[in-house]
Design a protein around this motif. Structure first.
Motif, PDB file in Angstrom:
ATOM      1  N   ASN A  82      17.484 -21.769  13.737  1.00 59.82           N
ATOM      2  CA  ASN A  82      17.463 -23.116  14.309  1.00 59.82           C
ATOM      3  C   ASN A  82      16.457 -24.083  13.713  1.00 59.82           C
ATOM      4  OD1 ASN A  82      19.380 -22.059  16.025  1.00 59.82           O
ATOM      5  ND2 ASN A  82      17.973 -21.743  17.723  1.00 59.82           N
ATOM      6  N   ALA A  83      15.526 -23.609  12.887  1.00 60.96           N
ATOM      7  CA  ALA A  83      14.525 -24.526  12.344  1.00 60.96           C
ATOM      8  C   ALA A  83      15.225 -25.688  11.655  1.00 60.96           C
ATOM      9  CB  ALA A  83      13.617 -23.799  11.352  1.00 60.96           C
ATOM     10  N   ASP A  84      14.809 -26.882  12.020  1.00 61.66           N
ATOM     11  CA  ASP A  84      15.335 -28.096  11.406  1.00 61.66           C
ATOM     12  C   ASP A  84      16.848 -28.254  11.576  1.00 61.66           C
ATOM     13  OD1 ASP A  84      14.915 -30.484  10.250  1.00 61.66           O
ATOM     14  OD2 ASP A  84      14.755 -29.748   8.190  1.00 61.66           O
ATOM     15  N   ASP A 388       4.619 -25.831  18.899  1.00 60.63           N
ATOM     16  CA  ASP A 388       4.767 -27.295  18.893  1.00 60.63           C
ATOM     17  C   ASP A 388       6.101 -27.755  18.325  1.00 60.63           C
ATOM     18  OD1 ASP A 388       2.150 -27.832  19.933  1.00 60.63           O
ATOM     19  OD2 ASP A 388       1.381 -27.137  18.000  1.00 60.63           O
ATOM     20  N   ALA A 389       6.642 -26.996  17.383  1.00 60.04           N
ATOM     21  CA  ALA A 389       7.885 -27.417  16.738  1.00 60.04           C
ATOM     22  C   ALA A 389       9.113 -27.162  17.614  1.00 60.04           C
ATOM     23  CB  ALA A 389       8.052 -26.695  15.403  1.00 60.04           C
ATOM     24  N   ASN A 390       8.959 -26.240  18.572  1.00 59.19           N
ATOM     25  CA  ASN A 390      10.044 -25.918  19.497  1.00 59.19           C
ATOM     26  C   ASN A 390      10.537 -27.155  20.230  1.00 59.19           C
ATOM     27  OD1 ASN A 390      11.292 -23.483  20.232  1.00 59.19           O
ATOM     28  ND2 ASN A 390       9.348 -22.608  20.889  1.00 59.19           N
ATOM     29  N   TYR A 392      12.012 -27.555  23.672  1.00 61.07           N
ATOM     30  CA  TYR A 392      12.210 -26.703  24.833  1.00 61.07           C
ATOM     31  C   TYR A 392      13.396 -27.163  25.672  1.00 61.07           C
ATOM     32  CZ  TYR A 392       7.748 -24.802  23.493  1.00 61.07           C
ATOM     33  OH  TYR A 392       6.754 -24.197  22.792  1.00 61.07           O
ATOM     34  N   PRO A 393      14.190 -26.219  26.135  1.00 54.05           N
ATOM     35  CA  PRO A 393      15.388 -26.591  26.880  1.00 54.05           C
ATOM     36  C   PRO A 393      15.085 -27.137  28.275  1.00 54.05           C
ATOM     37  CG  PRO A 393      15.162 -24.205  26.795  1.00 54.05           C
ATOM     38  CD  PRO A 393      14.084 -24.760  25.940  1.00 54.05           C
ATOM     39  N   LEU A 394      13.908 -26.812  28.824  1.00 58.80           N
ATOM     40  CA  LEU A 394      13.570 -27.286  30.167  1.00 58.80           C
ATOM     41  C   LEU A 394      12.085 -27.641  30.219  1.00 58.80           C
ATOM     42  CD1 LEU A 394      15.356 -24.519  32.264  1.00 58.80           C
ATOM     43  CD2 LEU A 394      15.995 -26.939  32.264  1.00 58.80           C
ATOM     44  N   LYS A 395      11.803 -28.638  31.037  1.00 59.17           N
ATOM     45  CA  LYS A 395      10.425 -29.119  31.201  1.00 59.17           C
ATOM     46  C   LYS A 395       9.476 -27.991  31.631  1.00 59.17           C
ATOM     47  CE  LYS A 395       8.000 -32.831  31.000  1.00 59.17           C
ATOM     48  NZ  LYS A 395       7.789 -32.639  29.595  1.00 59.17           N
ATOM     49  N   GLN A 396       9.938 -27.179  32.602  1.00 60.43           N
ATOM     50  CA  GLN A 396       9.066 -26.111  33.113  1.00 60.43           C
ATOM     51  C   GLN A 396       8.679 -25.135  31.996  1.00 60.43           C
ATOM     52  OE1 GLN A 396      12.071 -26.993  34.468  1.00 60.43           O
ATOM     53  NE2 GLN A 396      12.298 -26.113  36.517  1.00 60.43           N
ATOM     54  N   ILE A 397       9.643 -24.879  31.124  1.00 55.87           N
ATOM     55  CA  ILE A 397       9.374 -23.929  30.032  1.00 55.87           C
ATOM     56  C   ILE A 397       8.356 -24.524  29.068  1.00 55.87           C
ATOM     57  CG2 ILE A 397      10.394 -22.687  28.089  1.00 55.87           C
ATOM     58  CD1 ILE A 397      12.968 -22.464  29.667  1.00 55.87           C
ATOM     59  N   GLU A 398       8.538 -25.781  28.783  1.00 55.39           N
ATOM     60  CA  GLU A 398       7.598 -26.433  27.871  1.00 55.39           C
ATOM     61  C   GLU A 398       6.185 -26.398  28.447  1.00 55.39           C
ATOM     62  OE1 GLU A 398       8.753 -30.244  26.408  1.00 55.39           O
ATOM     63  OE2 GLU A 398       6.970 -30.331  25.125  1.00 55.39           O
ATOM     64  N   GLU A 399       6.067 -26.735  29.729  1.00 57.19           N
ATOM     65  CA  GLU A 399       4.735 -26.767  30.349  1.00 57.19           C
ATOM     66  C   GLU A 399       4.083 -25.390  30.366  1.00 57.19           C
ATOM     67  OE1 GLU A 399       5.652 -30.566  33.231  1.00 57.19           O
ATOM     68  OE2 GLU A 399       5.268 -28.600  34.176  1.00 57.19           O
ATOM     69  N   ALA A 400       4.855 -24.408  30.824  1.00 55.63           N
ATOM     70  CA  ALA A 400       4.276 -23.049  30.926  1.00 55.63           C
ATOM     71  C   ALA A 400       3.901 -22.512  29.546  1.00 55.63           C
ATOM     72  CB  ALA A 400       5.258 -22.110  31.613  1.00 55.63           C
TER      73      ALA A 400
END
Ligand code: ADP
Length: 679
Positions: A82-84, A388-390, A392-400
């Motif tokens: 999935n990169a890029d 950082d490059a990810n 994230y599919p959901l806000k909660q996942i990004e935060e955690a």
């Protein structure tokens, strides 16, 4: 220019035929309209390197490219795919909470979690769930005046959904389903993939029972163990046997002041009423009517073992060990892991993985320690950039995920590296190399993460005093052998080989950490490397060799496929005769071939020839120097009796392993790899 393409072609020559096939089938990008390939393997590595080195100096991109194209380091599948690209997930591991509601405003009800799973699977990630909060089968549902159907039936929905959502059309999703041992439906859960159900139900799940030290002690003593209905109790920590506040697992070393400090910072909301002993907790549960019954711990374990012997499921997760050795324990209790259990994660956390190919670091029969250190340094940098490059599919996942920035650097090619070192896998020397490699990699990964903190800052939830250095309670090598009832010392020769790792001083590391901080809450993890080890053309993770030669049936006829390293050895002994190879391919091994030289028989021991205890001990060695988990399958011969599984499960707990899985050959109808002749 032309020069560049020549360089590319050279690097492509490192790829095996199977690697090319896998890359072609799943990884190389295609034009969506014409379905023609738009990249070569080297272009793939370049794409990934460039994407993960954005914002870095040019030499960092070169370093990343160099590591991947030389097959010394390969990141997990989603990063390669999935990169890029339009799909944004670069991580392999996710843990999603499941609350006992259809949907919740926080987005963690059963169907909220199902949705999260679908989005993650679509992009190539694997998901883990603890289903223990779901009320048991037959319990009341107030809103509809109906009866609940229990965790296993809900798991079936997750399973079917996984079937339907194929990941980006490339691979089917993978799940871990966990049930804690106190749940009233635990017996249903244990049977969920066994007997008639084994090739029918929950095929996209690995399942594991989460057990506690207290439970394991009761297995020994054969005492009764209570089952608790999670809906009916006010102590919402869900672990009745070791409830001593939320800090039960730190009983010995968490002082009152730490508790107070925690409360002040609200890192862990403390509710005084929760501070109870095990007995008190049980008494409360009894008065609440939450205890639905008692089971004999030994009998329950017998059922678990029977089922695992029959089908490979369930495995065990040792929850206390997981939490005792969780560096950021102050953020909460870990209840679940990702599908292959190498990543115990907090709710909504994700982790990205990558693995060092150990085989590439054996040079002239010696371990290239400096080369490993250099590779680890850049690999950790790479994995940290993934956070950082990810997308994230959901806000909660990004935060955690961004709160702890967990990464998992692992290994592959251990078995082949050992062959190249002339060391037998199932020997004290083999274990000793594992132990020292694990230590060296962990040390250097920590060092890299400290250096990154100096440069870019620590992970947001880093607390220098509360963070737990898990190396402080790593078991000594001799201690590990002792638990397994083995004696003996590593040879002088092997000790010399590993001197560089033996002499590491971890207290220096702690000083540096306290001074500069730490970029990642966890740094290492041993993943199965199921596909990336094929790309790298080496043995998977820390597993022994599988089959030396086998017959593959394809449309145009039968082909003998032979392990190239093995062929090298046969040539060395002038034994690469077609008749000999054919004979070996029939069984896949050489241990029973008296005409094969002893050195070859000693070095090329395959998974089923290696005694289960050595499988387990390798896992234990890697677990000591590890802040996450170790994925390992204890492969058993099909004729092994149930006791062997019992021993493996109980000894795993004694060895401080976090999670354990067995697989008995031919116990399922669908099996990915067979030994010897495949018909
Ligand atoms: P790879 O070699 O493809 O990078 P591994 O075999 O090392 O992957 O597995 C690492 C993790 O990736 C697993 O523990 C799991 O979380 C995830 N994973 C593996 N296979 C799948 C799959 N088919 N679907 C979803 N996730 C997967």
């Amino acid at each position: 220019g032309k020069g560049k393409w020549t360089e590319f072609d050279q690097r492509d020559l490192l790829l095996t035929y199977n690697a090319l096939k896998v890359l072609e089938a799943r990884y190389l990008l295609k034009d969506p309209d014409t379905l023609r390939y738009v990249e070569t393997p080297q272009m793939l590595f370049r794409r990934v390197a460039r994407f993960l080195a954005r914002g870095e100096r040019k030499d960092v991109e070169e370093k990343f490219y160099e590591l991947m194209s030389s097959l010394k380091f390969v990141p997990n599948t989603p990063a390669l795919m999935n990169a890029d690209t339009r799909l944004g997930i670069l991580s392999a591991c996710f843990v999603i909470p499941v609350r006992d509601s259809m949907v919740t405003p926080q987005g963690d009800g059963i169907f909220d979690s199902l949705r999260a799973m679908a989005v993650i699977h679509q992009q190539g990630g694997g998901t883990g769930f603890d289903f223990s909060e779901l009320r048991p089968k037959g319990d009341v549902v107030a809103s509809t005046a109906g009866v609940a159907s229990g965790p296993v039936s809900f798991m079936r929905i997750f399973d079917v959904s996984t079937d339907v959502v194929k990941q980006g059309g490339k691979r089917r999703g993978a799940n871990m389903g966990i049930l804690h041992v106190w749940h009233p439906d635990v017996e249903d859960f244990i049977r969920a993939k066994t007997g008639e159900l084994k090739d029918a139900q929950l095929q996209n799940f690995n399942i594991s029972v989460a057990v506690y030290d207290e439970f394991m002690r009761k297995v020994d003593s054969g005492e009764p163990f209570p089952l608790v209905n999670p809906r009916k109790t006010r102590i919402k920590d869900w672990d009745y046997y070791v409830v001593r506040a939320r800090n039960y697992m730190w009983e010995e070393w968490v002082q009152e002041e730490i508790l107070r400090e925690l409360e002040e910072r609200e890192a862990v909301p403390l509710d005084e009423s929760r501070i109870v002993t095990v007995d008190e907790a049980l008494a409360i549960a009894e008065t609440e009517g939450a205890v639905t019954g008692y089971v004999n711990a030994r009998e329950l374990m017998t059922k678990i073992v029977k089922s695992a012997w029959d089908s490979g499921d369930p495995g065990l997760i040792f929850v206390d060990e997981v939490n005792r050795r969780h560096p950021v324990w102050y953020l909460g209790k870990i209840q679940a892991t990702n599908p292959c259990a190498e990543e115990p994660l907090l709710p909504w956390e994700s982790c990205n993985l990558g693995s060092i190919n150990l085989e590439k670091f054996v040079v002239d029969g010696k371990i290239d320690w400096d080369g490993i250190a250099e590779a680890v340094k850049y690999a950790v940098r790479f994995l940290d950039n993934v956070v950082d490059a990810n997308r994230y599919p959901l806000k909660q996942i990004e935060e955690a995920t961004k709160r702890t920035r967990k990464v998992g650097l692992g290994v592959m090619g251990l078995a082949r590296a050992l062959v190249r070192l002339g060391v037998q896998y199932d020997s004290i020397d083999g274990l000793y190399i594992s132990y020292q490699l694990a230590k060296f990699i962990y040390y250097n990964a920590m060092l890299a993460s400290i250096e990154l903190a100096k440069e870019k800052g620590s992970f947001p939830a880093y607390d220098p005093t509360l963070y737990k250095d898990v190396w402080e309670n790593a078991r000594d090598f001799q201690e590990i052998l002792k638990v397994a009832g083995l004696g003996g010392q590593p040879s002088e020769q092997v000790r010399k080989m590993a001197a560089k790792a033996e002499s590491l001083d971890f207290s220096v590391l702690k000083e540096l950490r306290l001074k500069y901080g730490l970029r990642n809450a966890t740094v290492v993890s041993v993943a199965p490397t199921g596909t990336i080890s094929i790309i790298a053309g080496t043995s998977s993770a820390i597993e022994p060799l599988f089959a030396l030669a086998f017959v593959r049936n394809v449309a145009v006829g039968k082909f003998i496929e032979i392990d190239p390293l093995f062929l090298e050895y046969l040539k060395k002994y002038e034994m690469d005769d077609p008749e000999v190879i054919k004979k070996i391919a029939e069984s896949g091994t050489v241990s029973d071939q008296p005409f094969v030289p002893k050195t070859i028989r000693r070095l090329f021991r395959t998974a089923h020839e290696v005694d289960p205890i050595y499988h387990l001990l390798h896992q234990a060695c890697w677990q000591q120097w590890n802040d996450s988990g170790v994925s390992k399958t204890i492969n058993l011969r099909s004729d092994e009796p149930e006791d062997v599984v019992w021993n493996v499960y109980v000894t795993a707990w004694r060895l401080g392993i976090k999670g354990i899985t067995v697989y008995r050959d031919r116990s399922k109808s669908k099996q990915v790899i067979y030994f010897g002749i495949k018909e």
